[in-house]
Design an enzyme around this catalytic site. Structure first.
Site, PDB file in Angstrom:
ATOM      1  N   ASP A  81       0.839  -1.202   0.000  1.00 44.18           N
ATOM      2  CA  ASP A  81       0.000   0.000   0.000  1.00 44.18           C
ATOM      3  C   ASP A  81       0.875   1.253   0.000  1.00 44.18           C
ATOM      4  O   ASP A  81       0.365   2.376  -0.048  1.00 44.18           O
ATOM      5  CB  ASP A  81      -1.029  -0.013   1.143  1.00 44.18           C
ATOM      6  N   GLU A 141      -0.959  -5.711   8.610  1.00 40.89           N
ATOM      7  CA  GLU A 141      -0.115  -4.996   9.572  1.00 40.89           C
ATOM      8  C   GLU A 141      -0.563  -5.288  11.000  1.00 40.89           C
ATOM      9  O   GLU A 141      -1.761  -5.359  11.278  1.00 40.89           O
ATOM     10  CB  GLU A 141      -0.179  -3.480   9.316  1.00 40.89           C
ATOM     11  N   GLU A 158       9.825  -3.918  10.392  1.00 44.32           N
ATOM     12  CA  GLU A 158      10.138  -2.587   9.845  1.00 44.32           C
ATOM     13  C   GLU A 158      10.714  -1.665  10.920  1.00 44.32           C
ATOM     14  O   GLU A 158      10.129  -1.505  12.003  1.00 44.32           O
ATOM     15  CB  GLU A 158       8.871  -1.970   9.227  1.00 44.32           C
TER      16      GLU A 158
HETATM   17  O1  KIV Z   1       3.570  -1.094   1.603  1.00 41.39           O
HETATM   18  C1  KIV Z   1       4.755  -1.463   1.615  1.00 41.39           C
HETATM   19  O2  KIV Z   1       5.523  -1.263   0.685  1.00 41.39           O
HETATM   20  C2  KIV Z   1       5.236  -2.150   2.809  1.00 41.39           C
HETATM   21  C3  KIV Z   1       6.720  -2.283   2.953  1.00 41.39           C
HETATM   22  C4  KIV Z   1       7.238  -1.023   3.499  1.00 41.39           C
HETATM   23  C5  KIV Z   1       7.075  -3.443   3.783  1.00 41.39           C
HETATM   24  O3  KIV Z   1       4.476  -2.523   3.651  1.00 41.39           O
END
Ligand code: KIV
Length: 262
Positions: A53, A124, A187
């Site tokens: 996202d 998440e 992260e």
């Molecule tokens: O949306 C994304 O690109 C992510 C990465 C930062 C892991 O979640």
């Protein structure tokens, strides 16, 4: 000729992805959001593509990932799927589909898989998402977890910064494994802690801003290739400057046309 590079490789699967950790091999993951980007990542032989996202930031020019919709994720994932022959494709569950509870999350995850034919979704959150992740996994949909900094929690967390709550990060990674996640993005976590939690679980940890002790790394396509005319985030090693290369090409084109040289 380059396109033949991955033609010899088999399609990556979720068990194959997990197996690479058992074999002591690092996992390579890059985001992609459209056909040409996914083609490049796939031909380069990456293990997985994340339709993140983060497209909100690098494609739509937004400040946060919060406005992205399920429809937009599906639209981008469909373009990616048309390009991919090898990589595992994981699609982000956009805000707030992972946060609305098991039933709503399952509906969104199933819709994403049905309409894109991708391999997995990413949700998440750690400990607090256990029930949701367990429900989605039990329905046969592989889930990648995501702990440490959570971009969908930017309003609560305030800004992009290293997450220092050691016990919370350990609890989250253990909870994600127990809930059935096949891998976890870690992260913005200190490299020593990321390395430590990587040893605690059998599922691969995929770091971003978390150091080389993780089982693999994910970077945003536009950051690693230098698409922006501003510096990338601190944790990014930039491997090209596509902005500069493309700008020179466009200026040359403009000069040629203006000079009647076409
Ligand atoms: O949306 C994304 O690109 C992510 C990465 C930062 C892991 O979640």
């Amino acid at each position: 000729m380059n396109a033949q590079r991955t033609d010899r490789l088999e399609r990556m699967t979720v068990p194959g992805f997990r197996q690479k950790k058992q074999q002591g091999k690092k996992l390579t993951v890059v985001t992609a959001y459209d056909y040409p980007g996914a083609r490049l990542v796939d031909v380069a032989g990456m293990d997985a593509i994340l339709v993140g996202d983060s497209l909100a930031n690098v494609v739509q020019g937004r400040n946060t990932t919060l406005p992205v919709t399920v429809e937009q994720m599906i639209y981008h994932a469909q373009m990616v799927m048309r390009a991919v022959k090898h990589a595992l494709v994981i699609v982000d569950m956009p805000f707030p589909t992972g946060q609305l509870g098991p039933s709503a999350a399952l509906d969104a995850a199933a819709r994403i898989l049905k309409e894109t034919e991708a391999d997995a979704v990413k949700i998440e959150g750690g400990q607090s998402r256990m029930e949701t992740i367990r429900t989605v996994v039990e329905a046969g949909i592989p889930v990648m977890g995501h702990c440490g900094f959570l971009p969908q929690h930017i309003r609560k967390m305030g800004s992009y910064k290293i997450q220092r709550d050691r016990q919370q990060i350990i609890n989250d990674v253990l909870a994600l494994e127990a809930a059935g996640a096949f891998a976890v993005v870690v992260e913005l976590v200190a490299p020593e802690l990321a390395a430590e939690v990587s040893q605690m679980v059998t599922i691969p940890t995929i770091g971003i801003g978390a150091g080389g002790g993780c089982d693999g790394q994910v970077l945003v396509f536009h950051d690693l290739l230098g698409f922006a005319d501003t510096p990338p985030p601190k944790h990014v090693r930039q491997y090209a400057s596509i902005f500069d290369t493309a700008l020179t090409a466009l200026e040359n084109y403009k000069n040629d046309v203006e000079g009647g040289n076409f």
